[in-house]
Design a protein around this motif. Sequence first.
Motif, PDB file in Angstrom:
ATOM      1  N   LEU A  31       0.824  -1.212   0.000  1.00 26.71           N
ATOM      2  CA  LEU A  31       0.000   0.000   0.000  1.00 26.71           C
ATOM      3  C   LEU A  31       0.858   1.262   0.000  1.00 26.71           C
ATOM      4  O   LEU A  31       0.588   2.200  -0.750  1.00 26.71           O
ATOM      5  CB  LEU A  31      -0.952  -0.001   1.195  1.00 26.71           C
ATOM      6  N   ARG A  32       1.893   1.271   0.817  1.00 23.95           N
ATOM      7  CA  ARG A  32       2.767   2.452   0.861  1.00 23.95           C
ATOM      8  C   ARG A  32       3.435   2.667  -0.487  1.00 23.95           C
ATOM      9  O   ARG A  32       3.458   3.781  -1.024  1.00 23.95           O
ATOM     10  CB  ARG A  32       3.823   2.304   1.960  1.00 23.95           C
ATOM     11  N   GLN A  33       3.961   1.594  -1.052  1.00 24.76           N
ATOM     12  CA  GLN A  33       4.644   1.705  -2.348  1.00 24.76           C
ATOM     13  C   GLN A  33       3.674   2.073  -3.463  1.00 24.76           C
ATOM     14  O   GLN A  33       4.018   2.863  -4.352  1.00 24.76           O
ATOM     15  CB  GLN A  33       5.379   0.412  -2.662  1.00 24.76           C
ATOM     16  N   ALA A  34       2.471   1.525  -3.438  1.00 31.51           N
ATOM     17  CA  ALA A  34       1.472   1.841  -4.468  1.00 31.51           C
ATOM     18  C   ALA A  34       1.130   3.326  -4.452  1.00 31.51           C
ATOM     19  O   ALA A  34       0.860   3.920  -5.501  1.00 31.51           O
ATOM     20  CB  ALA A  34       0.212   0.999  -4.263  1.00 31.51           C
ATOM     21  N   ALA A  35       1.164   3.918  -3.263  1.00 27.52           N
ATOM     22  CA  ALA A  35       0.853   5.338  -3.134  1.00 27.52           C
ATOM     23  C   ALA A  35       2.068   6.221  -3.414  1.00 27.52           C
ATOM     24  O   ALA A  35       1.944   7.446  -3.456  1.00 27.52           O
ATOM     25  CB  ALA A  35       0.328   5.622  -1.734  1.00 27.52           C
ATOM     26  N   GLY A  36       3.237   5.597  -3.594  1.00 29.16           N
ATOM     27  CA  GLY A  36       4.439   6.367  -3.856  1.00 29.16           C
ATOM     28  C   GLY A  36       4.941   7.135  -2.646  1.00 29.16           C
ATOM     29  O   GLY A  36       5.562   8.187  -2.785  1.00 29.16           O
ATOM     30  N   LEU A  37       4.657   6.605  -1.462  1.00 26.42           N
ATOM     31  CA  LEU A  37       5.069   7.269  -0.227  1.00 26.42           C
ATOM     32  C   LEU A  37       6.363   6.657   0.304  1.00 26.42           C
ATOM     33  O   LEU A  37       6.567   5.444   0.195  1.00 26.42           O
ATOM     34  CB  LEU A  37       3.976   7.125   0.841  1.00 26.42           C
ATOM     35  N   SER A  38       7.180   7.476   0.907  1.00 25.25           N
ATOM     36  CA  SER A  38       8.396   6.970   1.547  1.00 25.25           C
ATOM     37  C   SER A  38       8.066   6.584   2.985  1.00 25.25           C
ATOM     38  O   SER A  38       7.050   7.013   3.554  1.00 25.25           O
ATOM     39  CB  SER A  38       9.488   8.042   1.544  1.00 25.25           C
ATOM     40  N   ARG A  39       8.928   5.779   3.566  1.00 22.64           N
ATOM     41  CA  ARG A  39       8.753   5.434   4.978  1.00 22.64           C
ATOM     42  C   ARG A  39       8.825   6.694   5.836  1.00 22.64           C
ATOM     43  O   ARG A  39       8.109   6.813   6.826  1.00 22.64           O
ATOM     44  CB  ARG A  39       9.806   4.423   5.411  1.00 22.64           C
ATOM     45  N   ALA A  40       9.686   7.622   5.465  1.00 16.75           N
ATOM     46  CA  ALA A  40       9.817   8.872   6.212  1.00 16.75           C
ATOM     47  C   ALA A  40       8.508   9.673   6.185  1.00 16.75           C
ATOM     48  O   ALA A  40       8.106  10.248   7.206  1.00 16.75           O
ATOM     49  CB  ALA A  40      10.966   9.705   5.663  1.00 16.75           C
ATOM     50  N   GLN A  41       7.826   9.692   5.034  1.00 15.10           N
ATOM     51  CA  GLN A  41       6.550  10.409   4.941  1.00 15.10           C
ATOM     52  C   GLN A  41       5.502   9.770   5.845  1.00 15.10           C
ATOM     53  O   GLN A  41       4.774  10.465   6.546  1.00 15.10           O
ATOM     54  CB  GLN A  41       6.042  10.405   3.500  1.00 15.10           C
ATOM     55  N   VAL A  42       5.416   8.447   5.800  1.00 15.95           N
ATOM     56  CA  VAL A  42       4.436   7.741   6.635  1.00 15.95           C
ATOM     57  C   VAL A  42       4.773   7.961   8.104  1.00 15.95           C
ATOM     58  O   VAL A  42       3.886   8.255   8.920  1.00 15.95           O
ATOM     59  CB  VAL A  42       4.381   6.239   6.287  1.00 15.95           C
ATOM     60  N   ALA A  43       6.044   7.847   8.444  1.00 21.83           N
ATOM     61  CA  ALA A  43       6.465   8.027   9.834  1.00 21.83           C
ATOM     62  C   ALA A  43       6.089   9.406  10.354  1.00 21.83           C
ATOM     63  O   ALA A  43       5.560   9.543  11.462  1.00 21.83           O
ATOM     64  CB  ALA A  43       7.968   7.793   9.950  1.00 21.83           C
ATOM     65  N   ALA A  44       6.346  10.429   9.554  1.00 18.19           N
ATOM     66  CA  ALA A  44       6.025  11.794   9.967  1.00 18.19           C
ATOM     67  C   ALA A  44       4.519  11.979  10.158  1.00 18.19           C
ATOM     68  O   ALA A  44       4.076  12.611  11.118  1.00 18.19           O
ATOM     69  CB  ALA A  44       6.561  12.795   8.944  1.00 18.19           C
ATOM     70  N   ALA A  45       3.732  11.411   9.258  1.00 15.73           N
ATOM     71  CA  ALA A  45       2.276  11.555   9.348  1.00 15.73           C
ATOM     72  C   ALA A  45       1.699  10.817  10.555  1.00 15.73           C
ATOM     73  O   ALA A  45       0.741  11.281  11.174  1.00 15.73           O
ATOM     74  CB  ALA A  45       1.628  11.045   8.062  1.00 15.73           C
ATOM     75  N   VAL A  46       2.292   9.679  10.870  1.00 13.42           N
ATOM     76  CA  VAL A  46       1.776   8.830  11.953  1.00 13.42           C
ATOM     77  C   VAL A  46       2.361   9.230  13.307  1.00 13.42           C
ATOM     78  O   VAL A  46       1.786   8.939  14.344  1.00 13.42           O
ATOM     79  CB  VAL A  46       2.052   7.343  11.624  1.00 13.42           C
TER      80      VAL A  46
END
Length: 91
Positions: A31-46
């Motif tokens: 899901l993260r890769q399909a959305a083109g998001l980096s782990r850093a982006q997800v981490a910051a949002a969460v």
Amino acid sequence: MSDGQMDSVEALLEEARLTARMPEPAERLRLRQAAGLSRAQVAAAVGVGRQTVANWEEGTTDPQPPGRFKYLRLLEGLAQIHPAPTPAQAP
């Protein structure tokens, strides 16, 4: 709906998220890769570290509150945008 009722609804949703089934680690990664998001982006949002997201995607650890709630909400939204391919659609 009054503010008190809305707060009650939100409280019930948060409670449901405690027991909601978290997608498997491979699906979290997909899901993260399909959305083109980096782990850093997800981490910051969460509100967690990048390594924590990596651990969740690798299945080393499972998401725990309070980050679990935001992460699950993100995954649910991404799953609506990027549904899992059916066997006929798989490459």
